[in-house]
Design a protein around this motif. Structure first.
Motif, PDB file in Angstrom:
ATOM      1  N   ASP A  34      36.158  31.106  -1.974  1.00  0.00           N
ATOM      2  CA  ASP A  34      35.025  31.504  -2.789  1.00  0.00           C
ATOM      3  C   ASP A  34      33.865  32.072  -1.973  1.00  0.00           C
ATOM      4  OD1 ASP A  34      34.709  28.971  -1.728  1.00  0.00           O
ATOM      5  OD2 ASP A  34      33.500  28.231  -3.387  1.00  0.00           O
ATOM      6  N   ASN A  35      33.750  31.732  -0.701  1.00  0.00           N
ATOM      7  CA  ASN A  35      32.697  32.265   0.154  1.00  0.00           C
ATOM      8  C   ASN A  35      33.302  33.162   1.232  1.00  0.00           C
ATOM      9  OD1 ASN A  35      30.747  30.786  -1.170  1.00  0.00           O
ATOM     10  ND2 ASN A  35      30.936  29.039   0.217  1.00  0.00           N
ATOM     11  N   PRO A  36      32.691  34.323   1.499  1.00  0.00           N
ATOM     12  CA  PRO A  36      33.203  35.152   2.577  1.00  0.00           C
ATOM     13  C   PRO A  36      33.011  34.437   3.920  1.00  0.00           C
ATOM     14  CG  PRO A  36      31.136  36.032   1.739  1.00  0.00           C
ATOM     15  CD  PRO A  36      31.525  34.890   0.851  1.00  0.00           C
ATOM     16  N   GLU A  37      34.005  34.518   4.763  1.00  0.00           N
ATOM     17  CA  GLU A  37      33.980  33.827   6.050  1.00  0.00           C
ATOM     18  C   GLU A  37      33.185  34.618   7.083  1.00  0.00           C
ATOM     19  OE1 GLU A  37      35.118  30.951   7.030  1.00  0.00           O
ATOM     20  OE2 GLU A  37      36.591  30.387   5.535  1.00  0.00           O
ATOM     21  N   ASP A  38      32.414  33.915   7.903  1.00  0.00           N
ATOM     22  CA  ASP A  38      31.811  34.575   9.037  1.00  0.00           C
ATOM     23  C   ASP A  38      32.847  34.583  10.157  1.00  0.00           C
ATOM     24  OD1 ASP A  38      30.429  32.380  11.241  1.00  0.00           O
ATOM     25  OD2 ASP A  38      31.149  31.608   9.321  1.00  0.00           O
ATOM     26  N   PRO A  39      32.732  35.478  11.123  1.00  0.00           N
ATOM     27  CA  PRO A  39      33.773  35.617  12.159  1.00  0.00           C
ATOM     28  C   PRO A  39      34.023  34.349  12.962  1.00  0.00           C
ATOM     29  CG  PRO A  39      32.228  37.459  12.248  1.00  0.00           C
ATOM     30  CD  PRO A  39      31.683  36.476  11.247  1.00  0.00           C
ATOM     31  N   GLN A  40      32.991  33.558  13.222  1.00  0.00           N
ATOM     32  CA  GLN A  40      33.168  32.320  13.986  1.00  0.00           C
ATOM     33  C   GLN A  40      34.046  31.330  13.237  1.00  0.00           C
ATOM     34  OE1 GLN A  40      29.124  31.123  14.269  1.00  0.00           O
ATOM     35  NE2 GLN A  40      28.586  32.698  15.761  1.00  0.00           N
ATOM     36  N   ARG A  41      33.727  31.114  11.973  1.00  0.00           N
ATOM     37  CA  ARG A  41      34.517  30.175  11.168  1.00  0.00           C
ATOM     38  C   ARG A  41      35.916  30.709  10.950  1.00  0.00           C
ATOM     39  NH1 ARG A  41      33.722  28.707   6.346  1.00  0.00           N
ATOM     40  NH2 ARG A  41      34.405  26.601   6.673  1.00  0.00           N
ATOM     41  N   GLN A  42      36.063  32.010  10.716  1.00  0.00           N
ATOM     42  CA  GLN A  42      37.381  32.601  10.493  1.00  0.00           C
ATOM     43  C   GLN A  42      38.267  32.426  11.726  1.00  0.00           C
ATOM     44  OE1 GLN A  42      38.564  33.660   7.618  1.00  0.00           O
ATOM     45  NE2 GLN A  42      40.537  34.031   8.549  1.00  0.00           N
ATOM     46  N   GLY A  43      37.695  32.654  12.918  1.00  0.00           N
ATOM     47  CA  GLY A  43      38.461  32.470  14.152  1.00  0.00           C
ATOM     48  C   GLY A  43      38.910  31.037  14.336  1.00  0.00           C
ATOM     49  N   LEU A  44      38.020  30.098  14.070  1.00  0.00           N
ATOM     50  CA  LEU A  44      38.366  28.681  14.193  1.00  0.00           C
ATOM     51  C   LEU A  44      39.407  28.289  13.157  1.00  0.00           C
ATOM     52  CD1 LEU A  44      37.897  26.031  15.614  1.00  0.00           C
ATOM     53  CD2 LEU A  44      35.882  25.675  14.176  1.00  0.00           C
ATOM     54  N   ARG A  45      39.249  28.763  11.912  1.00  0.00           N
ATOM     55  CA  ARG A  45      40.222  28.478  10.860  1.00  0.00           C
ATOM     56  C   ARG A  45      41.603  29.012  11.255  1.00  0.00           C
ATOM     57  NH1 ARG A  45      39.856  26.811   6.170  1.00  0.00           N
ATOM     58  NH2 ARG A  45      37.663  27.275   5.884  1.00  0.00           N
ATOM     59  N   GLU A  46      41.660  30.247  11.761  1.00  0.00           N
ATOM     60  CA  GLU A  46      42.942  30.836  12.148  1.00  0.00           C
ATOM     61  C   GLU A  46      43.590  30.030  13.261  1.00  0.00           C
ATOM     62  OE1 GLU A  46      42.068  34.926  13.010  1.00  0.00           O
ATOM     63  OE2 GLU A  46      41.699  35.392  10.898  1.00  0.00           O
ATOM     64  N   ARG A  47      42.789  29.568  14.223  1.00  0.00           N
ATOM     65  CA  ARG A  47      43.349  28.766  15.320  1.00  0.00           C
ATOM     66  C   ARG A  47      43.927  27.451  14.797  1.00  0.00           C
ATOM     67  NH1 ARG A  47      43.667  28.647  21.064  1.00  0.00           N
ATOM     68  NH2 ARG A  47      43.379  26.531  21.796  1.00  0.00           N
ATOM     69  N   LEU A  48      43.184  26.758  13.917  1.00  0.00           N
ATOM     70  CA  LEU A  48      43.677  25.498  13.357  1.00  0.00           C
ATOM     71  C   LEU A  48      44.908  25.708  12.490  1.00  0.00           C
ATOM     72  CD1 LEU A  48      40.262  23.868  12.473  1.00  0.00           C
ATOM     73  CD2 LEU A  48      41.934  22.955  14.086  1.00  0.00           C
ATOM     74  N   GLU A  49      44.920  26.755  11.688  1.00  0.00           N
ATOM     75  CA  GLU A  49      46.078  27.026  10.839  1.00  0.00           C
ATOM     76  C   GLU A  49      47.294  27.406  11.679  1.00  0.00           C
ATOM     77  OE1 GLU A  49      44.561  29.883   8.037  1.00  0.00           O
ATOM     78  OE2 GLU A  49      43.852  28.304   6.696  1.00  0.00           O
ATOM     79  N   THR A  50      47.079  28.115  12.785  1.00  0.00           N
ATOM     80  CA  THR A  50      48.188  28.447  13.689  1.00  0.00           C
ATOM     81  C   THR A  50      48.780  27.178  14.284  1.00  0.00           C
ATOM     82  OG1 THR A  50      47.250  30.606  14.215  1.00  0.00           O
ATOM     83  CG2 THR A  50      48.808  29.687  15.800  1.00  0.00           C
ATOM     84  N   ILE A  51      47.917  26.253  14.719  1.00  0.00           N
ATOM     85  CA  ILE A  51      48.393  24.976  15.261  1.00  0.00           C
ATOM     86  C   ILE A  51      49.187  24.222  14.199  1.00  0.00           C
ATOM     87  CG2 ILE A  51      47.652  22.689  16.069  1.00  0.00           C
ATOM     88  CD1 ILE A  51      45.258  24.143  17.425  1.00  0.00           C
ATOM     89  N   LEU A  52      48.652  24.172  12.984  1.00  0.00           N
ATOM     90  CA  LEU A  52      49.323  23.460  11.897  1.00  0.00           C
ATOM     91  C   LEU A  52      50.686  24.077  11.591  1.00  0.00           C
ATOM     92  CD1 LEU A  52      49.081  21.236   9.701  1.00  0.00           C
ATOM     93  CD2 LEU A  52      48.120  23.002   8.223  1.00  0.00           C
ATOM     94  N   ILE A  53      50.760  25.371  11.447  1.00  0.00           N
ATOM     95  CA  ILE A  53      52.019  26.048  11.113  1.00  0.00           C
ATOM     96  C   ILE A  53      53.036  25.896  12.238  1.00  0.00           C
ATOM     97  CG2 ILE A  53      53.060  28.323  10.739  1.00  0.00           C
ATOM     98  CD1 ILE A  53      50.416  29.013   9.183  1.00  0.00           C
ATOM     99  N   ARG A  54      52.589  26.084  13.483  1.00  0.00           N
ATOM    100  CA  ARG A  54      53.501  25.954  14.625  1.00  0.00           C
ATOM    101  C   ARG A  54      54.024  24.527  14.728  1.00  0.00           C
ATOM    102  NH1 ARG A  54      50.695  28.220  19.429  1.00  0.00           N
ATOM    103  NH2 ARG A  54      49.527  26.315  19.239  1.00  0.00           N
ATOM    104  N   THR A  55      53.174  23.552  14.456  1.00  0.00           N
ATOM    105  CA  THR A  55      53.589  22.147  14.516  1.00  0.00           C
ATOM    106  C   THR A  55      54.571  21.816  13.411  1.00  0.00           C
ATOM    107  OG1 THR A  55      51.457  21.586  15.503  1.00  0.00           O
ATOM    108  CG2 THR A  55      52.741  19.781  14.599  1.00  0.00           C
TER     109      THR A  55
END
Length: 149
Positions: free
Chosen positions: A19-40
């Motif tokens: 619902d809220n547009p992501e700022d680049p800092q939060r988007q980068g952190l979200r992508e890193r956490l989601e990558t860890i989750l998916i890879r795990t």
């Protein structure tokens, strides 16, 4: 959203707070956490293998293969997948809680309003978001975080 085996909820990348547009800092952190989750999630648990390897530990406390595995290494490998799934889900949940919102104050720069954290009300970026950014190893040059007031 479907429930997964360890009690965490599996979400599509980027869908945690659409619902809220992501700022680049939060988007980068979200992508890193989601990558860890998916890879795990895709990784195989070492629980069974660690049990088999435990029987191969020699009198010096190591499994005699090309690498030296101590009992502590086997304990770590046995629980690493489950621990990392829980940890990455916690990170994503904290990221959902700590996000910027307009503080509603009067400012002369309408293009850059004063932001506060939606959860803790600290000036954005809040200490929780700063700690997460530093802990997950986002390069300092990519995360331009102003000092909190």
């Amino acid at each position: 959203m479907a429930k997964e085996g360890l009690g965490h909820v599996r979400r599509a990348p980027g869908s945690m707070n659409a619902d809220n547009p992501e700022d680049p800092q939060r988007q980068g952190l979200r992508e890193r956490l989601e990558t860890i989750l998916i890879r795990t999630e895709k990784a195989t648990s070492w629980d069974d293998e660690a049990g088999r390897l435990r029987g191969l530990v020699n009198h010096e406390g190591y499994v005699p293969i090309r690498t030296r595995l101590a009992i502590e290494d086997l304990d770590f490998l046995a629980g690493a997948r489950a621990d990392l799934l829980r940890f990455s889900e916690l990170g994503l949940r904290l990221l959902d809680l700590h996000q910027p919102r307009d503080a509603g104050g009067i400012t002369s720069d309408t293009a850059h309003p004063i932001l506060r954290c939606r959860s803790c009300m600290w000036r954005w970026p809040c200490p929780t978001f700063r700690a997460m950014s530093e802990s997950f190893g986002l390069p300092r040059s990519n995360v331009d975080l102003p000092e909190s007031a």
